[in-house]
Scaffold this motif. Structure first.
Motif, PDB file in Angstrom:
ATOM      1  N   THR A 210      28.120  41.503  33.005  1.00 46.35           N
ATOM      2  CA  THR A 210      28.031  40.710  34.238  1.00 46.35           C
ATOM      3  C   THR A 210      27.737  41.608  35.428  1.00 46.35           C
ATOM      4  OG1 THR A 210      29.547  39.032  33.383  1.00 46.35           O
ATOM      5  CG2 THR A 210      29.269  39.150  35.776  1.00 46.35           C
ATOM      6  N   ASN A 211      28.437  42.725  35.533  1.00 47.16           N
ATOM      7  CA  ASN A 211      28.213  43.642  36.648  1.00 47.16           C
ATOM      8  C   ASN A 211      26.783  44.149  36.683  1.00 47.16           C
ATOM      9  OD1 ASN A 211      30.813  43.535  37.717  1.00 47.16           O
ATOM     10  ND2 ASN A 211      31.562  45.217  36.450  1.00 47.16           N
TER      11      ASN A 211
ATOM     12  N   HIS B  93      35.167  47.605  35.173  1.00 46.68           N
ATOM     13  CA  HIS B  93      36.045  47.105  36.232  1.00 46.68           C
ATOM     14  C   HIS B  93      35.445  45.863  36.861  1.00 46.68           C
ATOM     15  CE1 HIS B  93      38.573  46.968  39.791  1.00 46.68           C
ATOM     16  NE2 HIS B  93      37.497  47.011  40.542  1.00 46.68           N
ATOM     17  N   ARG B  94      36.289  44.882  37.182  1.00 42.60           N
ATOM     18  CA  ARG B  94      35.830  43.638  37.819  1.00 42.60           C
ATOM     19  C   ARG B  94      35.579  43.887  39.307  1.00 42.60           C
ATOM     20  NH1 ARG B  94      39.254  42.156  33.672  1.00 42.60           N
ATOM     21  NH2 ARG B  94      38.570  40.392  32.398  1.00 42.60           N
ATOM     22  N   ARG B  95      34.453  44.481  39.590  1.00 42.22           N
ATOM     23  CA  ARG B  95      34.141  44.890  40.969  1.00 42.22           C
ATOM     24  C   ARG B  95      33.978  43.707  41.906  1.00 42.22           C
ATOM     25  NH1 ARG B  95      34.363  45.887  45.243  1.00 42.22           N
ATOM     26  NH2 ARG B  95      33.446  47.518  46.551  1.00 42.22           N
ATOM     27  N   PHE B  96      33.603  42.557  41.388  1.00 38.93           N
ATOM     28  CA  PHE B  96      33.312  41.401  42.244  1.00 38.93           C
ATOM     29  C   PHE B  96      34.295  40.259  42.028  1.00 38.93           C
ATOM     30  CE2 PHE B  96      29.229  43.497  41.146  1.00 38.93           C
ATOM     31  CZ  PHE B  96      28.922  44.013  42.410  1.00 38.93           C
TER      32      PHE B  96
ATOM     33  N   PRO C 277      32.412  35.621  39.233  1.00 39.17           N
ATOM     34  CA  PRO C 277      31.342  35.634  38.226  1.00 39.17           C
ATOM     35  C   PRO C 277      31.823  35.920  36.815  1.00 39.17           C
ATOM     36  CG  PRO C 277      31.394  37.725  39.392  1.00 39.17           C
ATOM     37  CD  PRO C 277      32.437  36.860  40.041  1.00 39.17           C
ATOM     38  N   TYR C 278      33.111  36.242  36.650  1.00 36.31           N
ATOM     39  CA  TYR C 278      33.623  36.630  35.342  1.00 36.31           C
ATOM     40  C   TYR C 278      34.283  35.459  34.624  1.00 36.31           C
ATOM     41  CZ  TYR C 278      33.148  41.012  37.881  1.00 36.31           C
ATOM     42  OH  TYR C 278      32.663  42.043  38.649  1.00 36.31           O
TER      43      TYR C 278
END
Length: 323
Positions: A65-66, A297-300, A310-311
């Motif tokens: 996703t990232n 890492h879930r940056r967003f 978005p995850y």
């Protein structure tokens, strides 16, 4: 009570309780494995990374996703290749962590090529504090150890929930420089005091720490919650902001560490502009080695009002019923 210099980690008999035996066993096996030659460890890291790619499905989806958000112009094939390489890099990072903790100092030092130390040396000679601004590359642990052999760098520290792991980690990190200080991450006053006394503090501002104390600025074109602490530390600590990067070189050649020149006209007085500038620097550094960045890492995860994450939602683990 938090203090500027956290007390040294001390072994306690309670850490031998049976509930800690699995972590002791795992760390013991890692200690034995890290005695192997460096190139063998790289090969094992690739195997571990391949296993992580297969079994850590949620983290793989986060990385995918990232990369899709950050590089929409890349082909699906290129993004897939970077994701696979990224998991290889994460697998190698396990052994790099062990190397940083347990390898003899001289053996570790032979792997390092270091440029730009004069920027830190000049700041120290002038009594100027430094916010050593780094990024969450998979080589983070080893990079900090290699640099810590050359200069004194204080580190922000968050106590690990597992006391055995915390003990081993603290001892492994602090052995490279006896003068280095571990500063509790929430102890902002201690950090300012350290900076104003002319010391350098390692800090990585590139993860999503939530809406509080963050502003939304683009990161690879995507609005990202970005902490304003970098400019605050520099302003209130009267410190320079000095970027630092490390790279795992190909073919087992070791690691390139680069201390870059201090950012000019930073802080600017505009926290949003400063946060954007840090993200722009991060983008440039990541583009040089995208497969080594911590894309898992879930940056967003923190989004502007009205925008969905978005995850995929995390799967809840089923609790075992008590018989």
């Amino acid at each position: 009570m938090m203090a500027l210099l956290m007390s040294a980690p001390v072994f306690r008999p309670a850490l031998l309780h049976p509930r800690y035996w699995p972590i002791w066993l795992g760390l013991g096996l890692l200690w034995l494995m890290v005695r192997l030659p460096y190139r063998v460890l790289l090969g094992l890291g690739h195997l571990v990374g391949a296993g992580m790619f297969v079994f850590m499905r949620e983290r793989r989806q986060v990385a995918e996703t990232n990369l899709r958000l950050c590089f929409p112009d890349w082909s699906d094939e290129r993004r897939s290749r970077v994701v696979r390489d990224n998991f290889d890099s994460n697998g190698i990072a396990l052994f790099e962590m062990a190397m940083a903790w347990w390898w003899p100092r001289d053996r570790l030092a032979r792997l390092a090529r270091v440029d730009g130390l004069e920027h830190l040396q000049q700041a120290a000679a002038a009594g100027q504090g430094v916010v050593l601004t780094s990024l969450h590359f998979t080589t983070l642990e080893l990079g900090a150890a290699l640099l810590g052999q050359r200069v004194t760098i204080d580190g922000m520290y968050r106590e690990h929930r597992n006391p055995v792991f915390d003990l081993v980690q603290r001892r492994g990190r602090e052995r490279h420089n006896a003068d280095a200080r571990a500063i509790e991450r929430e102890d902002v006053r201690a950090m300012f005091k350290s900076l104003r006394s002319g010391r350098a503090i390692w800090y990585a501002p590139d993860q999503d720490y939530g809406r509080k104390a963050s502003v939304f600025v683009p990161f690879f074109g995507v609005p990202a919650a970005t902490v304003t602490a970098t400019s605050s530390f520099a302003r209130l600590g009267k410190a320079l902001v000095v970027p630092f990067t490390q790279t795992r070189l190909p073919d087992g050649q070791g690691y390139q560490l680069t201390v870059h020149a201090p950012l000019e006209n930073f802080p600017s007085g505009d926290e949003v502009a400063d946060a954007l500038r840090i993200n722009q620097w991060a983008e440039q550094a990541i583009l040089e080695q995208p497969e080594q960045y911590m894309w898992v890492h879930r940056r967003f995860k923190t989004r502007p009002e009205g925008e969905e994450r978005p995850y995929a939602k995390r799967r809840k683990r089923k609790r075992r019923s008590r018989a």
